[in-house]
Design an enzyme around this catalytic site. Structure first.
Site, PDB file in Angstrom:
ATOM      1  N   ASP A  68      39.230  47.979  49.667  1.00 32.93           N
ATOM      2  CA  ASP A  68      39.566  46.875  48.780  1.00 32.93           C
ATOM      3  C   ASP A  68      38.517  45.771  48.941  1.00 32.93           C
ATOM      4  O   ASP A  68      38.399  45.184  50.015  1.00 32.93           O
ATOM      5  CB  ASP A  68      40.956  46.360  49.188  1.00 32.93           C
ATOM      6  CG  ASP A  68      41.449  45.236  48.315  1.00 32.93           C
ATOM      7  OD1 ASP A  68      40.637  44.651  47.577  1.00 32.93           O
ATOM      8  OD2 ASP A  68      42.647  44.944  48.390  1.00 32.93           O
ATOM      9  N   ARG A 114      37.553  47.819  41.818  1.00 32.27           N
ATOM     10  CA  ARG A 114      37.133  49.208  42.056  1.00 32.27           C
ATOM     11  C   ARG A 114      37.326  50.127  40.854  1.00 32.27           C
ATOM     12  O   ARG A 114      36.372  50.813  40.439  1.00 32.27           O
ATOM     13  CB  ARG A 114      37.909  49.779  43.266  1.00 32.27           C
ATOM     14  CG  ARG A 114      37.536  49.130  44.573  1.00 32.27           C
ATOM     15  CD  ARG A 114      38.560  49.460  45.652  1.00 32.27           C
ATOM     16  NE  ARG A 114      39.851  48.826  45.390  1.00 32.27           N
ATOM     17  CZ  ARG A 114      40.935  48.980  46.117  1.00 32.27           C
ATOM     18  NH1 ARG A 114      40.919  49.807  47.145  1.00 32.27           N
ATOM     19  NH2 ARG A 114      42.054  48.342  45.821  1.00 32.27           N
ATOM     20  N   CYS A 160      43.401  51.377  41.022  1.00 35.82           N
ATOM     21  CA  CYS A 160      43.332  50.590  42.265  1.00 35.82           C
ATOM     22  C   CYS A 160      44.464  49.566  42.220  1.00 35.82           C
ATOM     23  O   CYS A 160      45.391  49.714  41.417  1.00 35.82           O
ATOM     24  CB  CYS A 160      41.957  49.952  42.437  1.00 35.82           C
ATOM     25  SG  CYS A 160      41.470  48.822  41.123  1.00 35.82           S
TER      26      CYS A 160
END
Ligand code: 4NP
Length: 152
Positions: A118, A14, A8
């Site tokens: 995000d 994440r 990420c």
């Protein structure tokens, strides 16, 4: 042994979740997988996963406290067979970096190519539950595809 790198932007929200969830499933299923995660940026290098990722992981019995953010490095280009981005921007950045083939986690299972959003600017915990659920679905589908011998 198959190797998977989850990527990420910051490697604090994440991809550490994807890393922790995959490790847990691999242990439970006794799979020989080498798993790691990294960020396309080094903004948070050396930091542990963000608090809400730690919290949501813990809620579902996964300990990610020990993970530390790191950026992608050239060695990753040779070391990892399967590279899985969380969103389209991560995928573009990885291809630009030199990775030949990059999946998005949303390519697997019922996520229909969606980005794992995000969560950095999410207010509160709810977004992390949503992200955890998406990542868990994607990872389960990815592992099933690997186990089914699909061409990944
Ligand atoms: P991640 O979340 O990519 O899931 O780790 C983010 C963490 C930090 C930033 C952006 C996204 N940041 O801009 O610092």
């Amino acid at each position: 042994m198959r190797s998977i790198l989850f990527v990420c932007l910051g490697n604090i929200c994440r991809s550490p979740l994807a890393d922790g969830i995959t490790n847990k499933i691999a242990r439970e299923k006794n799979l020989d997988l080498y798993i790691d995660s990294a960020g396309t940026s080094s903004f948070h290098k050396g930091e542990p996963p963000c608090e809400n990722s730690q919290k949501v992981a813990k809620k579902y019995g996964i300990n990610i406290y020990g993970l530390k953010s790191r950026p992608i490095v050239p060695k990753d280009l040779e070391e990892f067979e399967i590279v899985v981005a969380m969103d389209e921007q991560n995928k573009r950045d990885l291809l630009h970096y030199g990775f030949k083939k990059v999946y998005k986690l949303g390519d697997f299972g019922g996520l229909r190519g969606k980005d794992v959003p995000d969560p950095y600017y999410f207010i509160g915990f709810k977004g992390f539950e949503i992200v955890f659920d998406m990542i868990q679905k994607g990872v389960n589908a990815l592992i099933n595809d690997i186990q089914d011998g699909k061409n990944i």
